[in-house]
Design a protein around this motif. Sequence first.
Motif, short mmCIF file in Angstrom:
data_model
loop_
_atom_site.label_atom_id
_atom_site.label_comp_id
_atom_site.label_asym_id
_atom_site.label_seq_id
_atom_site.Cartn_x
_atom_site.Cartn_y
_atom_site.Cartn_z
N ASP A 108 0.81 -1.22 0.00
CA ASP A 108 0.00 0.00 0.00
C ASP A 108 0.85 1.26 0.00
OD1 ASP A 108 -2.13 -1.72 0.12
OD2 ASP A 108 -2.53 -1.42 2.25
N THR A 109 2.15 1.13 0.32
CA THR A 109 3.00 2.32 0.43
C THR A 109 4.32 2.21 -0.33
OG1 THR A 109 3.97 1.42 2.47
CG2 THR A 109 2.08 2.90 2.72
N ALA A 110 4.55 1.09 -1.02
CA ALA A 110 5.84 0.91 -1.70
C ALA A 110 5.67 0.11 -2.98
CB ALA A 110 6.83 0.22 -0.77
N CYS A 111 6.67 0.27 -3.85
CA CYS A 111 6.74 -0.47 -5.11
C CYS A 111 8.21 -0.91 -5.25
CB CYS A 111 6.31 0.41 -6.28
SG CYS A 111 6.15 -0.46 -7.86
N LYS A 116 12.65 -2.35 -25.01
CA LYS A 116 13.87 -1.87 -25.68
C LYS A 116 14.74 -1.11 -24.69
CE LYS A 116 11.22 -1.42 -29.92
NZ LYS A 116 10.53 -0.50 -30.80
N ALA A 117 16.00 -0.92 -25.07
CA ALA A 117 16.93 -0.17 -24.22
C ALA A 117 16.39 1.23 -23.98
CB ALA A 117 18.31 -0.11 -24.87
N GLY A 118 16.54 1.71 -22.75
CA GLY A 118 16.07 3.04 -22.42
C GLY A 118 15.78 3.17 -20.93
N THR A 119 15.19 4.28 -20.57
CA THR A 119 14.84 4.55 -19.18
C THR A 119 13.32 4.51 -19.05
OG1 THR A 119 16.79 5.93 -18.92
CG2 THR A 119 15.05 6.19 -17.29
N TYR A 120 12.85 3.83 -18.02
CA TYR A 120 11.42 3.63 -17.81
C TYR A 120 11.09 3.84 -16.34
CZ TYR A 120 11.87 1.23 -22.32
OH TYR A 120 12.13 0.93 -23.63
N GLU A 121 9.80 3.77 -16.03
CA GLU A 121 9.35 3.76 -14.65
C GLU A 121 8.37 2.62 -14.45
OE1 GLU A 121 7.67 7.72 -14.15
OE2 GLU A 121 9.39 8.27 -12.91
N VAL A 122 8.54 1.90 -13.34
CA VAL A 122 7.55 0.92 -12.92
C VAL A 122 6.67 1.63 -11.91
CG1 VAL A 122 7.18 -1.26 -11.69
CG2 VAL A 122 9.10 -1.03 -13.28
N ALA A 123 5.36 1.55 -12.10
CA ALA A 123 4.41 2.21 -11.19
C ALA A 123 3.46 1.19 -10.60
CB ALA A 123 3.61 3.27 -11.94
N CYS A 124 3.38 1.16 -9.28
CA CYS A 124 2.38 0.36 -8.57
C CYS A 124 1.28 1.32 -8.14
CB CYS A 124 2.99 -0.30 -7.34
SG CYS A 124 4.40 -1.37 -7.70
N LYS A 125 0.02 0.91 -8.34
CA LYS A 125 -1.10 1.81 -8.02
C LYS A 125 -2.04 1.13 -7.02
CE LYS A 125 -1.06 4.31 -12.39
NZ LYS A 125 -1.88 4.84 -13.48
N PRO A 126 -1.73 1.24 -5.70
CA PRO A 126 -2.64 0.66 -4.72
C PRO A 126 -4.02 1.32 -4.81
CG PRO A 126 -0.76 1.78 -3.65
CD PRO A 126 -0.58 1.90 -5.12
N GLY A 127 -5.05 0.49 -4.80
CA GLY A 127 -6.40 1.02 -4.98
C GLY A 127 -6.71 1.35 -6.42
N MET A 128 -5.75 1.12 -7.32
CA MET A 128 -5.88 1.36 -8.76
C MET A 128 -6.24 2.80 -9.09
SD MET A 128 -7.31 -2.28 -10.23
CE MET A 128 -9.01 -1.88 -10.05
N GLY A 138 0.47 6.54 -9.02
CA GLY A 138 1.19 5.37 -8.54
C GLY A 138 2.49 5.69 -7.83
N ILE A 139 3.00 4.68 -7.16
CA ILE A 139 4.30 4.76 -6.50
C ILE A 139 5.30 4.28 -7.54
CG2 ILE A 139 5.69 3.93 -4.57
CD1 ILE A 139 2.86 3.17 -3.29
N ARG A 140 6.29 5.11 -7.87
CA ARG A 140 7.12 4.82 -9.03
C ARG A 140 8.56 4.49 -8.68
NH1 ARG A 140 4.90 7.88 -14.30
NH2 ARG A 140 2.70 7.81 -13.77
N GLN A 141 9.12 3.61 -9.49
CA GLN A 141 10.52 3.21 -9.37
C GLN A 141 11.15 3.32 -10.76
OE1 GLN A 141 12.58 1.87 -6.63
NE2 GLN A 141 14.01 2.41 -8.24
N ARG A 142 12.24 4.07 -10.86
CA ARG A 142 12.92 4.26 -12.14
C ARG A 142 13.75 3.01 -12.46
NH1 ARG A 142 14.21 9.16 -14.77
NH2 ARG A 142 16.05 9.05 -16.12
#
Length: 198
Positions: A43-46, A101-113, A117-121
Amino acid sequence: MSARRSTAATLLTLAVATAALAGCSQKKDDKTAADAVKVNATDTACEVSRTTFPAGHVSIDIANKGSKVTEVYVYAAGDKIVTERENIGPGTKATVTAEIKAGTYEVACKPGMVGDGIRQRITVTGDSSAAPADPRLTAAVDSYRAYVQGQADATVPAVEAFAAAINAGDLEKAKSLFAPSRTGWERTEPVAESFGDV
């Protein structure tokens, strides 16, 4: 050789072959699981197990360790969705795969949808040059694009009729129009998710 011995020999051969194939499959599954990027959503982290990994076919194993239904996205620049998985219930797991593909992205977790979201590069490394397009894949994508456009074109009037019934206060008519107003979306959305960034 008697029929009984022949049957026994056949069954033994099938059992050995099945065991060998199962062993190969298990080794492949173990390797795939070991290579997967793991995401622990709360609920508070990704929490992402690796923030750098090679480009190519990526498997993302998601565990929802929170108390809310969540969804997980991989975003490219400008929040372009590369892949996503929705409706991951508390205490459940899901796996999503995509060609990244190669590059920079973000993973986002969305508690409660909800929300951004809580993002991690993350950084995906390797050759970012595109391989020559396979004409069969191009044809398949073009065909699917035409299908989705057809569904969208058919959905707009249904949604407009549903909205008109709501605005007119005709609840019974709105109820009867709700399911048809979602048909095009429900037909295309699950398949679209499985394609990742194709």
